[in-house]
Design a protein around this motif. Sequence first.
Motif, PDB file in Angstrom:
ATOM      1  N   LYS A  15       1.090  -1.393  -0.245  1.00 27.65           N
ATOM      2  CA  LYS A  15       0.073   0.273  -0.664  1.00 27.65           C
ATOM      3  C   LYS A  15       0.440   1.253   0.369  1.00 27.65           C
ATOM      4  CE  LYS A  15      -1.608  -0.798   3.991  1.00 27.65           C
ATOM      5  NZ  LYS A  15      -1.233  -0.828   5.051  1.00 27.65           N
ATOM      6  N   SER A  33      -1.884   7.110   6.983  1.00 28.76           N
ATOM      7  CA  SER A  33      -2.069   6.854   8.651  1.00 28.76           C
ATOM      8  C   SER A  33      -1.773   6.298   9.232  1.00 28.76           C
ATOM      9  CB  SER A  33      -3.713   6.544   8.049  1.00 28.76           C
ATOM     10  OG  SER A  33      -4.493   5.596   7.515  1.00 28.76           O
ATOM     11  N   GLY A  34      -1.054   5.362   8.709  1.00 30.19           N
ATOM     12  CA  GLY A  34      -0.365   4.119   9.538  1.00 30.19           C
ATOM     13  C   GLY A  34       0.656   4.984  10.258  1.00 30.19           C
ATOM     14  N   ALA A  35       0.948   6.192   9.856  1.00 27.95           N
ATOM     15  CA  ALA A  35       2.658   7.089  10.384  1.00 27.95           C
ATOM     16  C   ALA A  35       1.976   7.047  11.551  1.00 27.95           C
ATOM     17  CB  ALA A  35       3.013   6.962   9.481  1.00 27.95           C
ATOM     18  N   TYR A  37      -0.735   6.793  13.622  1.00 26.28           N
ATOM     19  CA  TYR A  37      -0.915   5.571  14.319  1.00 26.28           C
ATOM     20  C   TYR A  37       1.027   5.459  15.553  1.00 26.28           C
ATOM     21  CZ  TYR A  37      -5.420   5.252  13.702  1.00 26.28           C
ATOM     22  OH  TYR A  37      -7.525   5.608  13.698  1.00 26.28           O
ATOM     23  N   ARG A  38       1.529   5.030  14.277  1.00 33.33           N
ATOM     24  CA  ARG A  38       2.947   4.549  14.940  1.00 33.33           C
ATOM     25  C   ARG A  38       3.079   5.940  15.648  1.00 33.33           C
ATOM     26  NH1 ARG A  38       5.949   1.169  11.803  1.00 33.33           N
ATOM     27  NH2 ARG A  38       4.351  -0.117  10.641  1.00 33.33           N
ATOM     28  N   GLY A  94       5.865  -0.812  15.037  1.00 31.91           N
ATOM     29  CA  GLY A  94       4.221  -1.619  14.481  1.00 31.91           C
ATOM     30  C   GLY A  94       3.714  -2.209  15.809  1.00 31.91           C
ATOM     31  N   ALA A  97       2.225   1.008  16.931  1.00 33.50           N
ATOM     32  CA  ALA A  97       0.522   1.299  16.569  1.00 33.50           C
ATOM     33  C   ALA A  97      -0.708   0.198  16.712  1.00 33.50           C
ATOM     34  CB  ALA A  97       1.344   1.364  15.566  1.00 33.50           C
ATOM     35  N   SER A  98      -0.223  -0.989  16.414  1.00 27.33           N
ATOM     36  CA  SER A  98      -1.481  -1.528  16.626  1.00 27.33           C
ATOM     37  C   SER A  98      -1.993  -2.171  18.124  1.00 27.33           C
ATOM     38  CB  SER A  98      -0.903  -3.110  15.669  1.00 27.33           C
ATOM     39  OG  SER A  98      -2.163  -4.022  16.244  1.00 27.33           O
ATOM     40  N   ALA A 101      -3.979   1.395  18.473  1.00 29.44           N
ATOM     41  CA  ALA A 101      -5.013   1.408  16.504  1.00 29.44           C
ATOM     42  C   ALA A 101      -6.730   0.592  17.568  1.00 29.44           C
ATOM     43  CB  ALA A 101      -4.957   1.440  15.942  1.00 29.44           C
ATOM     44  N   GLY A 127      -3.762   3.645   3.959  1.00 28.84           N
ATOM     45  CA  GLY A 127      -4.167   3.504   5.775  1.00 28.84           C
ATOM     46  C   GLY A 127      -5.098   1.515   5.739  1.00 28.84           C
ATOM     47  N   ARG A 128      -6.141   1.796   6.894  1.00 30.57           N
ATOM     48  CA  ARG A 128      -6.662   0.712   7.227  1.00 30.57           C
ATOM     49  C   ARG A 128      -8.476   0.650   7.154  1.00 30.57           C
ATOM     50  NH1 ARG A 128      -2.258  -0.134   7.537  1.00 30.57           N
ATOM     51  NH2 ARG A 128      -1.232  -2.084   8.775  1.00 30.57           N
ATOM     52  N   ASP A 129      -8.616   1.565   7.706  1.00 31.81           N
ATOM     53  CA  ASP A 129      -9.916   1.886   7.057  1.00 31.81           C
ATOM     54  C   ASP A 129     -10.998   3.421   6.115  1.00 31.81           C
ATOM     55  OD1 ASP A 129      -8.737   3.876   9.067  1.00 31.81           O
ATOM     56  OD2 ASP A 129     -10.494   4.018  10.522  1.00 31.81           O
ATOM     57  N   MET A 130      -9.683   3.388   5.772  1.00 31.35           N
ATOM     58  CA  MET A 130     -10.109   4.913   4.715  1.00 31.35           C
ATOM     59  C   MET A 130     -11.075   4.526   4.001  1.00 31.35           C
ATOM     60  SD  MET A 130      -7.491   6.168   5.292  1.00 31.35           S
ATOM     61  CE  MET A 130      -6.858   6.220   6.937  1.00 31.35           C
ATOM     62  N   ASP A 182      -6.076  -6.829  14.402  1.00 34.49           N
ATOM     63  CA  ASP A 182      -6.482  -5.387  12.965  1.00 34.49           C
ATOM     64  C   ASP A 182      -8.002  -5.921  12.557  1.00 34.49           C
ATOM     65  OD1 ASP A 182      -4.293  -4.267  13.903  1.00 34.49           O
ATOM     66  OD2 ASP A 182      -2.930  -4.590  12.077  1.00 34.49           O
ATOM     67  N   ARG A 185     -10.464  -6.849  15.673  1.00 36.51           N
ATOM     68  CA  ARG A 185     -10.651  -5.391  16.630  1.00 36.51           C
ATOM     69  C   ARG A 185     -12.337  -5.193  16.635  1.00 36.51           C
ATOM     70  NH1 ARG A 185      -6.900  -1.659  14.214  1.00 36.51           N
ATOM     71  NH2 ARG A 185      -8.162  -1.130  12.343  1.00 36.51           N
TER      72      ARG A 185
HETATM   73  O1   DC Z   1       0.084   0.651   7.681  1.00 37.82           O
HETATM   74  P1   DC Z   1       1.592   1.076   8.425  1.00 37.82           P
HETATM   75  O2   DC Z   1       2.011  -1.133   9.211  1.00 37.82           O
HETATM   76  O3   DC Z   1       1.938   1.516   9.119  1.00 37.82           O
HETATM   77  O4   DC Z   1       0.269   0.602  10.061  1.00 37.82           O
HETATM   78  C1   DC Z   1       0.864   0.231  11.518  1.00 37.82           C
HETATM   79  C2   DC Z   1      -0.266  -0.383  12.591  1.00 37.82           C
HETATM   80  O5   DC Z   1      -1.524   0.471  12.849  1.00 37.82           O
HETATM   81  C3   DC Z   1      -1.173  -1.322  11.691  1.00 37.82           C
HETATM   82  O6   DC Z   1      -0.985  -2.315  12.830  1.00 37.82           O
HETATM   83  C4   DC Z   1      -2.957  -1.183  11.956  1.00 37.82           C
HETATM   84  C5   DC Z   1      -2.813   0.396  12.431  1.00 37.82           C
HETATM   85  N1   DC Z   1      -3.544   0.723  11.804  1.00 37.82           N
HETATM   86  C6   DC Z   1      -4.661   1.689  11.593  1.00 37.82           C
HETATM   87  O7   DC Z   1      -5.643   0.597  12.726  1.00 37.82           O
HETATM   88  N2   DC Z   1      -5.618   1.765  10.723  1.00 37.82           N
HETATM   89  C7   DC Z   1      -4.865   3.082  10.425  1.00 37.82           C
HETATM   90  N3   DC Z   1      -5.527   3.552   9.101  1.00 37.82           N
HETATM   91  C8   DC Z   1      -4.229   2.569   9.415  1.00 37.82           C
HETATM   92  C9   DC Z   1      -3.256   1.582  10.289  1.00 37.82           C
END
Ligand code: DC
Length: 227
Positions: A15, A33-35, A37-38, A94, A97-98, A101, A127-130, A182, A185
Amino acid sequence: MVPVLCIDGPSGSGKGTLAQRLSEILGFHLLDSGALYRVVGYAALDSGIDWQNSVAVTQIARSLDVEFMPSQQGVRVIYRDVDVTDRVRSVLGGEGASAVAAIPSVREALLDRQRELARAPGLVADGRDMGTVVFPQAPLKVFLEASALARAQRRQSQLQQQGEDVSLPRLLEAIEARDNRDRTRSVSPLVPAEDAVIVDSTDMAVDAVLERVMSLVTARGIVRSVD
Ligand code: DC
Protein backbone atom coordinates in the motif's frame (compact mmCIF):
# COMPACT_ATOMS: atom_id res chain seq x y z
CA MET A 1 -15.73 17.57 -3.91
CA VAL A 2 -12.00 16.88 -3.60
CA PRO A 3 -11.29 13.35 -4.93
CA VAL A 4 -9.89 10.89 -2.40
CA LEU A 5 -8.32 7.57 -3.45
CA CYS A 6 -8.40 5.06 -0.60
CA ILE A 7 -5.74 2.37 -0.50
CA ASP A 8 -6.50 -0.04 2.33
CA GLY A 9 -5.08 -3.43 3.19
CA PRO A 10 -2.87 -5.36 5.61
CA SER A 11 0.72 -4.41 6.34
CA GLY A 12 3.23 -5.37 3.68
CA SER A 13 0.63 -5.56 0.92
CA GLY A 14 2.46 -2.77 -0.91
CA LYS A 15 0.00 0.00 0.00
CA GLY A 16 2.70 2.46 1.04
CA THR A 17 4.66 2.25 -2.21
CA LEU A 18 1.50 2.26 -4.31
CA ALA A 19 0.05 5.27 -2.48
CA GLN A 20 3.30 7.21 -2.78
CA ARG A 21 3.65 6.50 -6.53
CA LEU A 22 0.01 7.43 -7.15
CA SER A 23 0.37 10.70 -5.27
CA GLU A 24 3.48 11.58 -7.30
CA ILE A 25 1.85 10.74 -10.64
CA LEU A 26 -1.40 12.57 -9.87
CA GLY A 27 0.15 15.44 -7.88
CA PHE A 28 -2.24 14.57 -5.00
CA HIS A 29 -1.54 14.95 -1.28
CA LEU A 30 -0.62 11.78 0.60
CA LEU A 31 -1.94 10.50 3.91
CA ASP A 32 0.02 7.66 5.54
CA SER A 33 -2.45 7.00 8.34
CA GLY A 34 -0.39 4.10 9.73
CA ALA A 35 2.39 6.61 10.46
CA LEU A 36 -0.05 8.59 12.61
CA TYR A 37 -0.79 5.51 14.75
CA ARG A 38 2.92 4.67 14.83
CA VAL A 39 3.77 8.15 16.15
CA VAL A 40 1.08 7.89 18.83
CA GLY A 41 2.57 4.57 19.98
CA TYR A 42 6.06 6.01 19.88
CA ALA A 43 5.06 9.17 21.76
CA ALA A 44 3.45 7.07 24.51
CA LEU A 45 6.57 4.95 24.85
CA ASP A 46 8.73 8.07 24.89
CA SER A 47 6.65 9.52 27.75
CA GLY A 48 6.65 6.25 29.71
CA ILE A 49 2.92 5.71 29.09
CA ASP A 50 1.61 2.18 28.72
CA TRP A 51 -0.09 1.45 25.35
CA GLN A 52 -3.06 0.05 27.24
CA ASN A 53 -3.62 3.31 29.14
CA SER A 54 -6.43 4.52 26.89
CA VAL A 55 -7.03 7.85 28.65
CA ALA A 56 -3.39 8.98 28.52
CA VAL A 57 -2.84 7.63 24.98
CA THR A 58 -5.96 9.44 23.74
CA GLN A 59 -4.63 12.67 25.23
CA ILE A 60 -1.41 12.14 23.26
CA ALA A 61 -3.38 11.52 20.05
CA ARG A 62 -5.37 14.75 20.55
CA SER A 63 -2.31 16.95 20.95
CA LEU A 64 0.12 15.17 18.68
CA ASP A 65 2.91 17.46 17.47
CA VAL A 66 3.84 15.70 14.24
CA GLU A 67 4.84 16.74 10.76
CA PHE A 68 5.30 14.68 7.61
CA MET A 69 8.06 15.89 5.31
CA PRO A 70 8.35 14.47 1.78
CA SER A 71 11.92 13.46 0.92
CA GLN A 72 13.68 11.41 -1.76
CA GLN A 73 13.60 8.34 0.52
CA GLY A 74 9.88 8.70 1.17
CA VAL A 75 8.03 10.69 3.78
CA ARG A 76 10.05 11.57 6.93
CA VAL A 77 8.20 11.61 10.25
CA ILE A 78 9.06 14.54 12.51
CA TYR A 79 7.83 14.36 16.10
CA ARG A 80 8.47 17.40 18.32
CA ASP A 81 11.06 18.61 15.77
CA VAL A 82 13.00 15.32 15.87
CA ASP A 83 13.19 12.93 12.91
CA VAL A 84 11.79 9.65 14.30
CA THR A 85 11.16 7.94 10.93
CA ASP A 86 13.34 4.86 11.56
CA ARG A 87 12.10 4.50 15.12
CA VAL A 88 8.43 4.57 14.18
CA ARG A 89 8.96 2.23 11.22
CA SER A 90 10.71 -0.42 13.36
CA VAL A 91 9.07 -3.69 14.47
CA LEU A 92 8.46 -2.16 17.91
CA GLY A 93 6.90 0.89 16.23
CA GLY A 94 4.45 -1.41 14.42
CA GLU A 95 3.52 -3.18 17.63
CA GLY A 96 2.83 0.13 19.39
CA ALA A 97 0.74 1.33 16.45
CA SER A 98 -1.37 -1.81 16.43
CA ALA A 99 -1.94 -1.57 20.20
CA VAL A 100 -3.00 2.09 20.24
CA ALA A 101 -5.04 1.68 17.03
CA ALA A 102 -7.35 -0.70 18.91
CA ILE A 103 -8.46 2.11 21.27
CA PRO A 104 -11.72 3.66 19.91
CA SER A 105 -11.08 7.13 21.42
CA VAL A 106 -7.62 7.24 19.80
CA ARG A 107 -9.16 6.54 16.38
CA GLU A 108 -11.79 9.20 17.02
CA ALA A 109 -9.11 11.73 18.05
CA LEU A 110 -7.28 11.22 14.75
CA LEU A 111 -10.33 11.50 12.46
CA ASP A 112 -10.34 15.26 11.87
CA ARG A 113 -6.59 15.36 11.38
CA GLN A 114 -6.95 12.80 8.58
CA ARG A 115 -9.99 14.42 6.94
CA GLU A 116 -8.32 17.83 6.90
CA LEU A 117 -5.86 16.46 4.38
CA ALA A 118 -8.54 16.07 1.72
CA ARG A 119 -7.52 19.24 -0.11
CA ALA A 120 -7.34 20.18 -3.79
CA PRO A 121 -6.29 18.75 -6.13
CA GLY A 122 -6.88 15.46 -4.28
CA LEU A 123 -5.67 12.96 -1.71
CA VAL A 124 -4.30 9.45 -1.75
CA ALA A 125 -5.09 7.92 1.65
CA ASP A 126 -3.24 4.79 2.79
CA GLY A 127 -4.49 2.77 5.75
CA ARG A 128 -6.91 0.17 7.04
CA ASP A 129 -10.20 2.07 7.36
CA MET A 130 -9.84 4.83 4.78
CA GLY A 131 -12.71 3.51 2.65
CA THR A 132 -14.89 2.20 5.48
CA VAL A 133 -14.69 4.98 8.09
CA VAL A 134 -12.54 7.99 7.28
CA PHE A 135 -13.57 8.68 3.65
CA PRO A 136 -16.73 6.59 3.02
CA GLN A 137 -17.73 8.81 0.05
CA ALA A 138 -14.43 8.36 -1.81
CA PRO A 139 -14.84 7.75 -5.56
CA LEU A 140 -12.23 4.94 -5.60
CA LYS A 141 -11.41 2.43 -2.89
CA VAL A 142 -8.76 -0.21 -3.46
CA PHE A 143 -8.20 -3.05 -1.02
CA LEU A 144 -4.72 -4.45 -1.57
CA GLU A 145 -4.10 -8.03 -0.49
CA ALA A 146 -1.01 -10.30 -0.60
CA SER A 147 -0.16 -13.62 1.05
CA ALA A 148 1.31 -13.42 4.56
CA LEU A 149 4.57 -14.95 3.31
CA ALA A 150 4.97 -12.42 0.49
CA ARG A 151 4.28 -9.62 2.96
CA ALA A 152 6.83 -10.96 5.47
CA GLN A 153 9.47 -11.16 2.73
CA ARG A 154 8.80 -7.58 1.61
CA ARG A 155 8.92 -6.37 5.19
CA GLN A 156 12.23 -8.16 5.75
CA SER A 157 13.94 -6.42 2.85
CA GLN A 158 12.46 -3.07 3.93
CA LEU A 159 13.86 -3.53 7.46
CA GLN A 160 17.22 -4.68 6.08
CA GLN A 161 17.46 -1.41 4.16
CA GLN A 162 17.01 0.35 7.51
CA GLY A 163 19.78 -1.81 9.03
CA GLU A 164 17.41 -3.98 11.10
CA ASP A 165 17.92 -7.73 10.62
CA VAL A 166 14.87 -9.78 11.59
CA SER A 167 14.38 -13.48 10.71
CA LEU A 168 11.62 -14.43 8.29
CA PRO A 169 9.78 -16.81 10.69
CA ARG A 170 9.70 -14.10 13.35
CA LEU A 171 8.34 -11.56 10.86
CA LEU A 172 5.76 -14.01 9.55
CA GLU A 173 4.57 -14.71 13.07
CA ALA A 174 4.41 -10.99 13.87
CA ILE A 175 2.49 -10.24 10.66
CA GLU A 176 -0.04 -13.00 11.28
CA ALA A 177 -0.57 -11.90 14.90
CA ARG A 178 -0.98 -8.26 13.85
CA ASP A 179 -3.36 -9.16 11.00
CA ASN A 180 -5.44 -11.15 13.41
CA ARG A 181 -5.61 -8.25 15.88
CA ASP A 182 -6.36 -5.69 13.13
CA ARG A 183 -9.06 -7.85 11.48
CA THR A 184 -10.88 -8.85 14.66
CA ARG A 185 -10.87 -5.64 16.69
CA SER A 186 -14.31 -4.24 17.38
CA VAL A 187 -13.62 -0.71 16.13
CA SER A 188 -12.70 -0.11 12.46
CA PRO A 189 -11.54 -3.66 11.78
CA LEU A 190 -9.45 -4.29 8.69
CA VAL A 191 -12.13 -5.24 6.15
CA PRO A 192 -12.69 -4.13 2.56
CA ALA A 193 -15.41 -1.52 2.05
CA GLU A 194 -18.44 -2.95 0.26
CA ASP A 195 -17.60 -0.92 -2.83
CA ALA A 196 -13.82 -1.58 -2.74
CA VAL A 197 -11.95 -3.14 -5.66
CA ILE A 198 -9.84 -6.02 -4.33
CA VAL A 199 -6.37 -6.35 -5.86
CA ASP A 200 -4.14 -9.29 -4.90
CA SER A 201 -0.51 -8.22 -5.31
CA THR A 202 1.13 -11.52 -4.25
CA ASP A 203 2.43 -12.25 -7.76
CA MET A 204 2.31 -8.71 -9.15
CA ALA A 205 5.20 -6.30 -9.54
CA VAL A 206 4.69 -2.78 -8.18
CA ASP A 207 4.35 -1.36 -11.71
CA ALA A 208 1.61 -3.83 -12.60
CA VAL A 209 -0.39 -2.88 -9.49
CA LEU A 210 0.12 0.78 -10.28
CA GLU A 211 -1.07 0.29 -13.85
CA ARG A 212 -4.19 -1.54 -12.68
CA VAL A 213 -5.09 1.22 -10.19
CA MET A 214 -4.33 4.00 -12.67
CA SER A 215 -6.70 2.36 -15.15
CA LEU A 216 -9.41 2.50 -12.47
CA VAL A 217 -8.59 6.16 -11.76
CA THR A 218 -9.05 7.12 -15.40
CA ALA A 219 -12.02 4.79 -15.99
CA ARG A 220 -13.88 6.52 -13.15
CA GLY A 221 -13.08 9.95 -14.52
CA ILE A 222 -11.17 10.97 -11.38
CA VAL A 223 -8.53 12.49 -13.63
CA ARG A 224 -8.89 12.87 -17.38
CA SER A 225 -5.55 11.42 -18.46
CA VAL A 226 -2.01 11.34 -17.18
CA ASP A 227 1.05 11.93 -19.40
O1 DC B 1 0.26 0.68 7.76
P1 DC B 1 1.16 0.49 8.99
O2 DC B 1 1.85 -0.84 9.02
O3 DC B 1 2.10 1.63 9.16
O4 DC B 1 0.13 0.50 10.23
C1 DC B 1 0.58 0.32 11.54
C2 DC B 1 -0.57 -0.15 12.44
O5 DC B 1 -1.55 0.88 12.57
C3 DC B 1 -1.29 -1.40 11.97
O6 DC B 1 -1.16 -2.43 12.94
C4 DC B 1 -2.74 -1.05 11.92
C5 DC B 1 -2.84 0.35 12.41
N1 DC B 1 -3.60 1.20 11.49
C6 DC B 1 -4.95 1.31 11.69
O7 DC B 1 -5.50 0.68 12.58
N2 DC B 1 -5.68 2.13 10.88
C7 DC B 1 -5.11 2.81 9.89
N3 DC B 1 -5.84 3.59 9.13
C8 DC B 1 -3.72 2.68 9.66
C9 DC B 1 -2.99 1.85 10.47
